[in-house]
Motif scaffolding. Structure first.
Motif, PDB file in Angstrom:
ATOM      1  N   ILE A 114       0.839  -1.195   0.033  1.00  0.00           N
ATOM      2  CA  ILE A 114       0.123   0.036  -0.125  1.00  0.00           C
ATOM      3  C   ILE A 114       0.782   1.329  -0.105  1.00  0.00           C
ATOM      4  O   ILE A 114       0.550   2.159  -0.661  1.00  0.00           O
ATOM      5  CB  ILE A 114      -1.012  -0.109   1.073  1.00  0.00           C
ATOM      6  CG1 ILE A 114      -1.990  -1.197   1.041  1.00  0.00           C
ATOM      7  CG2 ILE A 114      -1.459   1.211   1.397  1.00  0.00           C
ATOM      8  CD1 ILE A 114      -2.878  -1.264   2.151  1.00  0.00           C
ATOM      9  N   GLU A 115       1.913   1.106   0.647  1.00  0.00           N
ATOM     10  CA  GLU A 115       2.909   2.270   0.648  1.00  0.00           C
ATOM     11  C   GLU A 115       3.493   2.633  -0.715  1.00  0.00           C
ATOM     12  O   GLU A 115       3.713   3.544  -1.198  1.00  0.00           O
ATOM     13  CB  GLU A 115       4.122   1.894   1.585  1.00  0.00           C
ATOM     14  CG  GLU A 115       5.250   3.043   1.474  1.00  0.00           C
ATOM     15  CD  GLU A 115       4.976   4.179   2.346  1.00  0.00           C
ATOM     16  OE1 GLU A 115       5.734   5.338   1.834  1.00  0.00           O
ATOM     17  OE2 GLU A 115       4.171   4.158   3.425  1.00  0.00           O
ATOM     18  N   ALA A 116       3.538   1.446  -1.527  1.00  0.00           N
ATOM     19  CA  ALA A 116       4.114   1.637  -2.823  1.00  0.00           C
ATOM     20  C   ALA A 116       3.152   2.136  -3.772  1.00  0.00           C
ATOM     21  O   ALA A 116       3.353   2.884  -4.381  1.00  0.00           O
ATOM     22  CB  ALA A 116       4.503   0.106  -3.368  1.00  0.00           C
ATOM     23  N   GLY A 117       1.750   1.811  -3.430  1.00  0.00           N
ATOM     24  CA  GLY A 117       0.521   2.522  -4.035  1.00  0.00           C
ATOM     25  C   GLY A 117       0.759   3.946  -3.774  1.00  0.00           C
ATOM     26  O   GLY A 117       0.346   4.736  -4.667  1.00  0.00           O
ATOM     27  N   ALA A 118       0.884   4.487  -2.541  1.00  0.00           N
ATOM     28  CA  ALA A 118       0.967   5.814  -2.106  1.00  0.00           C
ATOM     29  C   ALA A 118       2.018   6.611  -3.029  1.00  0.00           C
ATOM     30  O   ALA A 118       1.770   7.721  -3.541  1.00  0.00           O
ATOM     31  CB  ALA A 118       1.079   6.034  -0.865  1.00  0.00           C
ATOM     32  N   MET A 119       3.138   6.033  -3.071  1.00  0.00           N
ATOM     33  CA  MET A 119       4.231   6.311  -4.029  1.00  0.00           C
ATOM     34  C   MET A 119       3.938   6.713  -5.217  1.00  0.00           C
ATOM     35  O   MET A 119       4.371   7.674  -5.981  1.00  0.00           O
ATOM     36  CB  MET A 119       5.503   5.614  -3.798  1.00  0.00           C
ATOM     37  CG  MET A 119       6.045   5.517  -2.235  1.00  0.00           C
ATOM     38  SD  MET A 119       6.513   6.894  -1.645  1.00  0.00           S
ATOM     39  CE  MET A 119       5.086   7.296  -0.483  1.00  0.00           C
ATOM     40  N   GLY A 120       3.171   5.664  -5.747  1.00  0.00           N
ATOM     41  CA  GLY A 120       2.659   5.719  -7.225  1.00  0.00           C
ATOM     42  C   GLY A 120       1.731   7.018  -7.254  1.00  0.00           C
ATOM     43  O   GLY A 120       2.042   7.554  -8.478  1.00  0.00           O
TER      44      GLY A 120
END
Length: 213
Positions: A116-122
């Motif tokens: 989910i953190e990676a999604g936020a970074m995206g």
């Protein structure tokens, strides 16, 4: 909770997106109404269409694919079918999630927080937004932070409560991105549509994992 999933597999992701689609279809008029107040007025309709396309893109037997492939399919469908800024942002989130899940058939709850953190970074990379700008990022990043802090003893019921609290906070923010930014202080008092739909997205995730199916 007893019976809740301790790992996330491809089947959970498929059920998650199917349940999200149901929630968005059921609330698309509300989402569109919210978007009419500060945006383009088509968020609910477009997102429902994009999620339908994502479900259609998933093959009947996803067991042959890894989580990265499934997230990639979802992301590309959202980019292609939702359109506009929200399609690009949601799509970028799932594509970034795909990158950290590449080759994995399952992930732990701790890894879910990282996904989910990676999604936020995206979302940050695509929209050049920060937390507090009154966007969907005001759900994604706080959720990633919350899960990183509480994942050892996570309660999906408390996660849902947290999500609704974060969603309500967007009402008092001044929009700094998208069409809503043109309203400046007049955007105060309105919920951000992307934050609302992201709340539904993650409520569906909580419900899916809490069932432990």
């Amino acid at each position: 909770m007893k019976g809740a999933s301790k790992v996330i597999q491809v089947e959970h992701v498929v059920k998650w997106i199917q349940l999200t689609h149901q929630k968005i279809v059921a609330t698309k008029d509300k989402l569109t109404e919210l978007d009419q107040a500060i945006g383009d007025g088509d968020h609910g309709i477009n997102l429902a269409r994009g999620l339908d396309a994502a479900i259609q893109n998933l093959s009947p037997d996803e067991s042959k694919e890894d989580l990265g492939e499934v997230f990639q399919k979802i992301g590309m469908a959202l980019i292609a079918k939702v359109g506009g800024a929200s399609g690009a942002l949601y799509g970028s989130a799932f594509v970034h999630m795909a990158k950290v899940c590449k080759g994995k058939k399952l992930i732990s709850l701790a890894e879910l927080a990282q996904v989910i953190e990676a999604g936020a970074m995206g979302i940050k990379a695509r929209g050049r937004a920060e937390v507090g700008d009154k966007t969907m990022l005001d759900i994604w990043q706080p959720l990633a932070d919350y899960l990183n802090e509480h994942i050892e003893k996570v309660s999906w019921e408390k996660v849902q409560q947290f999500l609704f609290e974060q969603m309500e906070k967007t009402k008092e923010l001044v929009a700094k991105k998208g069409r809503a930014a043109f309203l400046e202080s007049r955007s105060i008092g309105h919920l951000d549509p992307g934050a609302v739909s992201s709340t539904y997205l993650f409520i569906a995730l909580c419900e899916t994992l809490d069932r432990g199916e």
